[in-house]
Scaffold this active site. Sequence first.
Site, PDB file in Angstrom:
ATOM      1  N   LEU A  47      -1.384  -1.289   4.838  1.00  0.00           N
ATOM      2  CA  LEU A  47      -2.531  -1.565   5.684  1.00  0.00           C
ATOM      3  C   LEU A  47      -3.613  -0.558   5.314  1.00  0.00           C
ATOM      4  CD1 LEU A  47      -1.009  -2.126   9.281  1.00  0.00           C
ATOM      5  CD2 LEU A  47      -1.872  -3.863   7.697  1.00  0.00           C
ATOM      6  N   ASP A  48      -4.865  -0.986   5.322  1.00  0.00           N
ATOM      7  CA  ASP A  48      -5.955  -0.056   5.045  1.00  0.00           C
ATOM      8  C   ASP A  48      -5.926   1.086   6.049  1.00  0.00           C
ATOM      9  OD1 ASP A  48      -6.704  -1.801   3.072  1.00  0.00           O
ATOM     10  OD2 ASP A  48      -8.396  -2.665   4.176  1.00  0.00           O
ATOM     11  N   ARG A  49      -6.396   2.235   5.625  1.00  0.00           N
ATOM     12  CA  ARG A  49      -6.348   3.431   6.471  1.00  0.00           C
ATOM     13  C   ARG A  49      -6.901   3.217   7.886  1.00  0.00           C
ATOM     14  NH1 ARG A  49      -7.345   9.657   4.893  1.00  0.00           N
ATOM     15  NH2 ARG A  49      -7.521  10.497   6.990  1.00  0.00           N
ATOM     16  N   ARG A  98     -11.102  -8.311   5.252  1.00  0.00           N
ATOM     17  CA  ARG A  98     -12.423  -7.705   5.472  1.00  0.00           C
ATOM     18  C   ARG A  98     -13.470  -8.339   4.565  1.00  0.00           C
ATOM     19  NH1 ARG A  98     -10.922  -1.463   4.796  1.00  0.00           N
ATOM     20  NH2 ARG A  98     -13.124  -1.183   5.342  1.00  0.00           N
TER      21      ARG A  98
END
Length: 242
Positions: A59-61, A162
């Site tokens: 998962l992105d930060r 995103r």
Amino acid sequence: MNIPILFEDNHLLFIQKPVNIPVQEDSSRDLDVLTILKDDIKRRYQKPGNVYLGLVHRLDRPVGGVMVFAKTSKAASRLSDMMRRHVIERNYLAVVRGIPEKKKGQLVHYLYKDKRRNQVFAVSPNHKDAKKAVLEYEVIGSKKGLSLLTVNLITGRPHQIRVQLSTSGNPIYGDQKYGHGVNQTGEQIALWSYSIYMEHPVKKEPLGVNAFPSDTYPWNLWEEIGLKQINKTHSSLKDLLI
């Protein structure tokens, strides 16, 4: 740091990733989820030496929510194969700017990642480094210029949700990288991994795990919407969520 454990057995570890923490060590040298979990397993089970924990997806930060790790090499190998075959259902919640033209649909783009800038762009299918990206979404509700979406990730490209939502004209609330024209500095990105549904890689039994974001803005605009209502859009999850 305490990371909530949602489900654990001899083969798998499902956790709720906190927002703004990297999944694994990066150039920032900030404490990462993988290190925290390994230390926790080592302490809880009093394991000598190095602890094995297989990272099979990311998962992105800035994004939080459900993640699954493999506690054995057998589970890691099978989970990685399941990811490649797209047989693990990963569902997200996203709050986007505006109202999508269609209440329900599929988005298909071709994405290119500029590794030097750590940024992803939607490009022509003829681009030599383009990779096909597919997701499905449904609008749950719209309020105050924002819309709550459920997103089913079909492929697993970097920054995929995103970029695809932004390219389609509905950037995610708080996304500084792909919605900088409409989002303000300091806003927390409203993207959350809320459920993973899969066949257990060893036991071959159906398994679903879920977690929901905290009761903060903009999520609390839809506080009256509970798990049952959201899961109506994902019939495969019925009666399988822990």
